[in-house]
Write a protein that holds these residues in place. Structure first.
Motif: not given
Length: 467
Positions: A435-456
């Protein structure tokens, strides 16, 4: 004697219906009063009193609408001042309902007018204490929300005296029925149970342990997060009065054609889209703010949507009335209708649409080493962020994202990857940034719960905040 706790999960609020011999009282009712009226009718009872424990900050009470529809008297405790007719009880005053009675205990500390209601059964024995926000399961009410010029430390000191003189003298078997459970921002760390006993709280509640007044004040004022933005607005509404829910529903449930909806968009309005996050990301009306009904909808709506601008609604089919009611619970009254046929009708008509690209945590892991403009934006609370986050991530708590200047700090060439704990808050954040005009973005599915499982993905903590 009949007691029913009526619990509303999305705002962690407990109202109570208590009845004896055909006479009933309702304690801390929500704005949608139909359930209390229906329950009384079903049980062939008359609602005689509406007891308010204090001026609620986290929701708009149904006291005025319920009194108008039933003729019941609204009762507040000492030190109360309102803009509408109520009975202001004295400390120790007793109210009869059938064969039971309620004794008013003035229990200031959360607010100055805070009062508890001690239910005494047919034999006159103390049976239950309806504590409002004075005493919770495992906690007490925060002393920094609403009491004029007094500091939180001054109110905490008053609350200490309340606990010592009004709460602790009660018998261990007296039931404790608070106004809130876990998740409420009216305390620091409420327990999972929605009721307890004085004995259990005496054993387990940190605020009821033997301690000096100074230690008590330090314990309950330490670590308080900022209250949600809408709390002062709701407290003022509860004190001064409000438009009836029926009137708000009448206006908010107007079905707008696409043409009528587009005409309203020419005015200074806000589109609130309450569909599920997974559906919203696939397509929405440009400029919409997402706050899905599946999460803590009312709290985030109150914290992020403006109260001074009309709202236009986009909902799932059949969820229009629920959306209006849940918005009204936290004080929204300027609701100018909903899009007839919802987003599907908008899309089928060939109108412009927007979407949010979602990526998995493994894609984030692959992109980090090769994209110098990649910026992870973590919209969780500061304490969540401190307990573990992606290295070099920015912490921008969702509650702070009404600050346009904060958002303006992003560079145009940055590729923003947003996440929260599980995915709900980050979709809200993405909609705000778009809404503020920033469109170059991605939403990370599953959030932190999934990120912390990714060992890389490199993770770090902030010990200074945790300590």
């Amino acid at each position: 004697m009949f007691i029913k706790q009526i619990y509303t999960n999305c705002i962690s609020e407990a109202a109570y219906y208590i009845e004896s011999d055909g006479e009933a009282v309702v304690i801390d009712p929500l704005r949608d009063t139909e359930e209390y009226i229906a329950l009384a009718a079903e049980r062939d009872a008359v609602i005689k009193y509406i007891f308010e424990t204090h001026f609620h900050a986290d929701f708009v009470s149904g006291h005025l609408d319920l009194a108008k529809k039933t003729g019941a008297t609204i009762i507040y405790g000492p030190e109360t001042s309102t803009s509408f007719p109520v009975h202001i009880a004295k400390d120790g005053e007793v109210f009869k309902a059938g064969k039971i009675s309620f004794k008013v205990l003035h229990t200031p500390g959360h607010t100055i007018e805070s009062s508890c209601y001690l239910l005494q059964d047919e034999s006159g024995k103390d049976h239950a204490l309806f504590t409002g926000d004075t005493l919770f399961v495992g906690d007490v009410g925060r002393p920094d929300l609403s009491s004029g010029d007094m500091s939180k430390e001054e109110l905490a000191g008053i609350l200490y005296d309340t606990i010592q003189n009004k709460i602790l003298p009660l018998a261990d078997d007296v039931l404790v029925y608070p106004a809130h459970g876990a998740g409420s921002s009216c305390g620091k760390n409420l327990g999972l149970d929605t009721h307890s006993t004085i004995g259990d709280e005496r054993k387990n509640n940190y605020a009821l342990q033997q301690q000096t007044k100074e230690d008590f004040i330090a314990a309950i004022t330490d670590g308080l997060e900022d209250a949600p933005r809408y709390f002062p607005i709701n407290a003022k509404i509860n004190k001064e009065g409000y438009e009836s829910l029926d009137a708000i529903k009448s206006n908010g449930l107007i079905a707008l054609t696409i043409t009528a909806f587009k005409n309203k968009l020419k005015e200074d309005v806000v589109i609130a889209d309450t569909r599920h996050a997974d559906i919203f990301t696939e397509g929405f009306i440009p400029g919409s703010i997402f706050i899905g009904l599946e999460g803590r909808f009312a709290e985030w709506a109150g914290s992020l949507l403006p109260f001074d601008k009309p709202l236009l609604l986009v909902t799932e089919k059949g969820k229009e009335e629920e959306t209006v009611v849940r918005l009204a619970r936290v004080g929204f009254s300027k609701i100018d209708g909903y899009l007839k046929g919802g987003f599907d009708a908008w899309q089928k008509a060939g109108e412009k649409v927007d979407m949010i690209i979602s990526v998995e945590a493994d894609e984030l892991a692959m992109d980090i080493p090769f994209d110098p403009n990649l910026q992870v934006v973590d919209v969780r609370k500061e304490i969540e962020f401190a307990d573990g986050h992606v290295k070099n991530a920015i912490n921008m708590p969702l509650a702070d994202m009404t600050d346009v200047a904060l958002i303006a700090g992003f560079e145009e060439n940055q590729n923003l990857y947003l996440h929260c704990a599980g995915g709900y808050r980050s979709v809200i954040a993405c909609s705000i940034l778009k809404k503020q005009g920033l469109h170059n973005l991605r939403n990370i599915t599953g959030g932190w719960a999934k990120i912390k499982e990714e060992n890389r993905i490199k993770i770090e903590k902030d010990a200074s905040v945790l300590n």
